[in-house]
Design a protein around this motif. Structure first.
Motif, PDB file in Angstrom:
ATOM      1  N   ILE A  58       0.835  -1.197   0.000  1.00 59.57           N
ATOM      2  CA  ILE A  58       0.000   0.000   0.000  1.00 59.57           C
ATOM      3  C   ILE A  58       0.874   1.254   0.000  1.00 59.57           C
ATOM      4  CG2 ILE A  58      -1.611   1.343   1.422  1.00 59.57           C
ATOM      5  CD1 ILE A  58      -2.877  -1.384   2.212  1.00 59.57           C
ATOM      6  N   SER A  59       1.956   1.232   0.775  1.00 63.73           N
ATOM      7  CA  SER A  59       2.830   2.407   0.833  1.00 63.73           C
ATOM      8  C   SER A  59       3.499   2.675  -0.515  1.00 63.73           C
ATOM      9  CB  SER A  59       3.876   2.259   1.937  1.00 63.73           C
ATOM     10  OG  SER A  59       4.841   1.302   1.601  1.00 63.73           O
ATOM     11  N   ILE A 112      -0.452   2.098  14.657  1.00 62.63           N
ATOM     12  CA  ILE A 112      -1.593   3.018  14.580  1.00 62.63           C
ATOM     13  C   ILE A 112      -2.828   2.265  14.113  1.00 62.63           C
ATOM     14  CG2 ILE A 112      -2.544   4.988  13.306  1.00 62.63           C
ATOM     15  CD1 ILE A 112       0.349   6.151  13.337  1.00 62.63           C
ATOM     16  N   GLN A 113      -2.652   1.431  13.105  1.00 63.95           N
ATOM     17  CA  GLN A 113      -3.771   0.654  12.567  1.00 63.95           C
ATOM     18  C   GLN A 113      -4.342  -0.281  13.634  1.00 63.95           C
ATOM     19  OE1 GLN A 113      -2.763  -2.173   9.399  1.00 63.95           O
ATOM     20  NE2 GLN A 113      -4.500  -1.370   8.250  1.00 63.95           N
ATOM     21  N   ALA A 114      -3.474  -0.957  14.370  1.00 66.19           N
ATOM     22  CA  ALA A 114      -3.930  -1.884  15.405  1.00 66.19           C
ATOM     23  C   ALA A 114      -4.669  -1.140  16.519  1.00 66.19           C
ATOM     24  CB  ALA A 114      -2.741  -2.657  15.984  1.00 66.19           C
ATOM     25  N   SER A 138      -5.528   6.158   4.885  1.00 65.48           N
ATOM     26  CA  SER A 138      -4.297   5.618   5.460  1.00 65.48           C
ATOM     27  C   SER A 138      -4.576   5.291   6.924  1.00 65.48           C
ATOM     28  CB  SER A 138      -3.179   6.662   5.368  1.00 65.48           C
ATOM     29  OG  SER A 138      -3.442   7.724   6.265  1.00 65.48           O
ATOM     30  N   PRO A 139      -3.704   4.532   7.586  1.00 63.70           N
ATOM     31  CA  PRO A 139      -3.920   4.243   9.013  1.00 63.70           C
ATOM     32  C   PRO A 139      -4.047   5.514   9.858  1.00 63.70           C
ATOM     33  CG  PRO A 139      -2.245   2.800   8.145  1.00 63.70           C
ATOM     34  CD  PRO A 139      -2.570   3.790   7.057  1.00 63.70           C
ATOM     35  N   GLU A 140      -3.247   6.527   9.534  1.00 62.41           N
ATOM     36  CA  GLU A 140      -3.305   7.776  10.289  1.00 62.41           C
ATOM     37  C   GLU A 140      -4.658   8.461  10.085  1.00 62.41           C
ATOM     38  OE1 GLU A 140      -0.907   6.906   8.150  1.00 62.41           O
ATOM     39  OE2 GLU A 140       0.968   6.895   9.280  1.00 62.41           O
ATOM     40  N   GLU A 141      -5.137   8.516   8.834  1.00 56.99           N
ATOM     41  CA  GLU A 141      -6.426   9.134   8.537  1.00 56.99           C
ATOM     42  C   GLU A 141      -7.568   8.339   9.159  1.00 56.99           C
ATOM     43  OE1 GLU A 141      -5.221  11.082   4.207  1.00 56.99           O
ATOM     44  OE2 GLU A 141      -5.949   9.025   4.324  1.00 56.99           O
ATOM     45  N   GLY A 155     -10.473  18.247   3.194  1.00 56.18           N
ATOM     46  CA  GLY A 155      -9.732  18.952   2.146  1.00 56.18           C
ATOM     47  C   GLY A 155      -8.244  19.000   2.426  1.00 56.18           C
ATOM     48  N   LEU A 156      -7.897  19.206   3.689  1.00 59.11           N
ATOM     49  CA  LEU A 156      -6.495  19.252   4.080  1.00 59.11           C
ATOM     50  C   LEU A 156      -5.831  17.887   3.873  1.00 59.11           C
ATOM     51  CD1 LEU A 156      -4.373  21.163   5.366  1.00 59.11           C
ATOM     52  CD2 LEU A 156      -5.092  20.286   7.585  1.00 59.11           C
ATOM     53  N   LEU A 157      -6.518  16.812   4.280  1.00 66.13           N
ATOM     54  CA  LEU A 157      -5.966  15.461   4.117  1.00 66.13           C
ATOM     55  C   LEU A 157      -5.829  15.074   2.655  1.00 66.13           C
ATOM     56  CD1 LEU A 157      -7.846  13.526   6.946  1.00 66.13           C
ATOM     57  CD2 LEU A 157      -5.452  14.201   6.917  1.00 66.13           C
ATOM     58  N   SER A 158      -6.777  15.527   1.824  1.00 67.51           N
ATOM     59  CA  SER A 158      -6.717  15.172   0.402  1.00 67.51           C
ATOM     60  C   SER A 158      -5.774  16.078  -0.376  1.00 67.51           C
ATOM     61  CB  SER A 158      -8.118  15.248  -0.212  1.00 67.51           C
ATOM     62  OG  SER A 158      -8.540  16.609  -0.284  1.00 67.51           O
ATOM     63  N   GLY A 159      -5.346  17.180   0.253  1.00 69.61           N
ATOM     64  CA  GLY A 159      -4.447  18.101  -0.429  1.00 69.61           C
ATOM     65  C   GLY A 159      -5.159  19.138  -1.281  1.00 69.61           C
TER      66      GLY A 159
END
Length: 200
Positions: free
Chosen positions: A18-19, A112-114, A136-139, A175-179
């Protein structure tokens, strides 16, 4: 191969794929022309593991060690902090330092995902599955926190004015996360929320 947890190996392989922004088919074809998406699915689910040759190819393709694929990082939190401190003043990294940094990054994302998994059920009640699948795991961790906050807000009888401001704020976060918006523009979304809080 020594003893290892096939499910953890699968999670590392999936996170690395994925990365790199690859589909299972793309990833599989770069490992071996005979590897199809079903084989990658089996690896990622921990149903079976790649053979030694394929493990080496995955490690090389993703810039990690075979040992990392099988066992994860063996660094303690203290070792990781020392490693990060040593890199602060460096302008360029050696290939070995890049590999270690990549391995630490993957382990952090898996952690983070766990940590987010117990809250996924709540998130599915607030967000559409199609939205959650692309995070993403963070999102996803952020989405889980927002879901929990929504649950608490609905229990406490928050005003419609606040919910409107919070909805605008969430659009800003998205919007910030998507850029699609800059950090500077995000300030306007924050201001909207603050104004609604002040009114309440």
């Amino acid at each position: 191969m020594s003893s290892y947890d096939p499910k953890k190996v699968g999670k590392r392989i999936k996170m690395l794929r994925i990365s790199k922004g690859m589909t299972m088919n793309e990833f599989g074809s770069l490992i071996d022309s005979n590897v199809k998406s079903g084989t990658v699915t089996n690896w990622e689910s921990g149903k079976n593991a790649p053979n030694k040759k394929r493990l080496k190819r995955i490690a090389d393709l993703c810039g990690v060690s075979v040992d990392f694929l099988l066992n994860g990082t063996q660094m303690s939190i203290r070792d990781i902090k020392r490693f990060q401190s040593a890199l602060i003043d460096k302008n360029t990294l050696t290939n070995e330092e890049k590999r270690i940094a990549r391995e630490i990054s993957i382990e952090n994302r898996l952690a983070i995902q766990a940590a987010s998994e117990p809250f996924d059920k709540i998130s599915h009640q607030v967000f559409k599955d199609s939205f959650l699948a692309g995070l993403s795991p963070e999102e996803r961790a952020l989405a889980n926190q927002i879901s929990i906050l929504f649950g608490k807000m609905s229990d406490s009888g928050v005003s419609d004015n606040f919910l409107e401001g919070f909805t605008v704020y969430l659009r800003g976060i998205t919007g910030l996360l998507s850029g699609s918006i800059s950090k500077k523009d995000f300030g306007e979304y924050q201001d909207t929320l603050y104004k609604c809080i002040d009114k309440d």
